[in-house]
Design a protein around this motif. Structure first.
Motif, short mmCIF file in Angstrom:
data_model
loop_
_atom_site.label_atom_id
_atom_site.label_comp_id
_atom_site.label_asym_id
_atom_site.label_seq_id
_atom_site.Cartn_x
_atom_site.Cartn_y
_atom_site.Cartn_z
N PRO A 12 -1.44 4.36 8.99
CA PRO A 12 -1.79 2.89 8.78
C PRO A 12 -2.49 2.38 10.20
CG PRO A 12 0.77 3.47 8.92
CD PRO A 12 0.08 4.75 9.00
N ALA A 42 -4.46 1.09 4.00
CA ALA A 42 -3.75 0.78 2.57
C ALA A 42 -4.88 0.22 1.60
CB ALA A 42 -2.71 -0.43 2.80
N PRO A 67 4.62 1.73 5.62
CA PRO A 67 3.19 1.74 5.82
C PRO A 67 2.51 3.11 5.53
CG PRO A 67 3.72 1.50 7.87
CD PRO A 67 5.23 1.12 7.21
N ASP A 71 5.31 1.32 0.81
CA ASP A 71 5.24 -0.26 0.61
C ASP A 71 3.99 -0.19 -0.53
OD1 ASP A 71 6.95 -0.80 2.26
OD2 ASP A 71 5.33 -1.14 3.90
#
Length: 371
Positions: A12, A42, A67, A71
């Motif tokens: 992330p 992402a 993350p 997600d």
């Protein structure tokens, strides 16, 4: 329809340092966030995964909480299974390394990871030599040869693999710049290792005459590769079929066209063996198993080679199974997976989602396998 298992790791923090002009993100993520940088890994991964929509029903991802993958997969509606947990706070290099180890243990066909050169270094630190991985470029520094040219390219290549297109394996270098030196205006790159990465495989070998694959030349190339890599005091099982029979002839060995033969130290030590004889030869001896695919049908086990029984397969070990097939033969499958039907459902379920196919001199392809 069997599921295709993909590993997904998102760093992330990758790419945060770029918009902030920090020449990288290693160790400066909090500073980059304070300067207004927004996470982009992402978003880059989403672009790659959008390419997998046409094969979504055939996929199950193995990933990590929040993350690092869950997600995004949840938001996009992909099926996934969680491995491990994450502590509160920013993710770390240790999280990436632990994720790679867990995905390898789970036996995923391919590990997709989103990040930059620092992420590639973490993957390289723990990954096995034979584990295919592919980077989704999301970092500031992308010097390593283990990343697709774009997130979309990463997704398209992965989809090609799932759909049964010919995907070649290659070694990609992991390189990284010293960020501290870079921030002082000095460029100091270092080589950290190599990863096993998929490339798009053509149906036509560039070295063959007139652009047409010649099976005779391919078998000659394969024989040269095998001759270069014989392991001393290891027993090689040659399954039935014209491909392996032709390979043996190129090695100067006389094998049985429709039988199973055993070769050791460059000599045939057993011709046309039955199941009991084969098991006795490999039960307490290091062995390698070479099989080919039935053209147009795709079975590599369970059709015409029942001498290679479940107990023989367990004695040899699935890690020591190699499929030998020309790209022309694979092309007759029109994207359908290779098949196994050993007679032991429990054993069949332990086969990987993809197998390595020897298709030319030092040329290995990844190809889907179904049970």
């Amino acid at each position: 329809m069997s599921m295709f298992h993909l590993g997904l790791i998102i760093n992330p923090l990758a790419g945060l340092g770029g918009p902030a002009g920090l020449k990288g993100s290693d160790g400066v993520a909090e500073q980059a966030l304070a300067l207004g940088s927004e996470p982009r890994a992402a978003l880059r991964t989403r672009t790659a995964l959008e390419c997998l929509r046409p094969v979504q029903q055939r996929l199950e991802f193995l990933t990590f909480p929040g993350p690092m993958g869950a997600d995004l997969l949840s938001e996009m509606g992909f099926a996934y299974r969680l491995l491990g947990e994450l502590d509160d706070g920013p993710t770390s290099a240790a999280d990436t390394r632990g994720a790679v180890a867990a995905l390898q243990e789970a036996g995923v066909a391919l590990i997709l990871f989103a990040g930059g050169d620092g992420t590639a270094r973490d993957v390289c630190a723990v990954v096995r030599e034979d584990q295919p991985v592919l980077g989704i470029p999301a970092g500031v520094k992308i010097h390593s040869g283990v990343y697709a040219i774009s997130p979309r390219a990463a997704g398209e290549l992965t989809r090609r693999l799932v759909e049964g297109g010919l995907v070649r394996l290659a070694s990609g270098e992991v390189r990284d710049l010293d960020e501290a030196a870079l921030r002082e205006g000095k460029v100091a790159a270092r080589w950290y290792g190599e990863l096993c990465v998929p490339e798009e495989g053509g149906y036509v070998q560039q070295v063959k005459q007139a652009g047409v694959e010649s099976e005779e030349l391919v078998l000659s190339d394969l024989a040269a590769w095998l001759e270069d890599s014989w392991e001393a005091d290891v027993r090689y099982i040659f399954g039935p079929g014209s491909t392996l029979h032709g390979l043996a002839q190129n090695l100067g060995l006389q094998t049985t066209l429709l039988g199973v033969d055993v070769i050791e130290n460059g000599q045939v030590i057993a011709h046309d063996v039955n199941e009991a004889q084969l098991y006795e030869l490999v039960a307490d001896y290091p062995a390698r198993l070479l099989v080919t695919a039935i053209g147009g049908q795709g079975h590599i086990l369970g059709r015409g080679n029942q001498q290679i029984s479940p107990r023989v397969l367990r004695a040899v070990g699935l890690d020591h199974l190699r499929v030998v097939a020309t790209k022309r033969k694979l092309g007759t499958l029109q994207g359908r997976p290779l098949l196994v039907d050993s007679g032991d459902v429990e054993l069949d379920d332990t086969f990987p989602d993809v197998v390595r196919v020897w298709a030319g001199y030092k040329e290995e392809l990844l190809y889907p396998l179904s049970r």
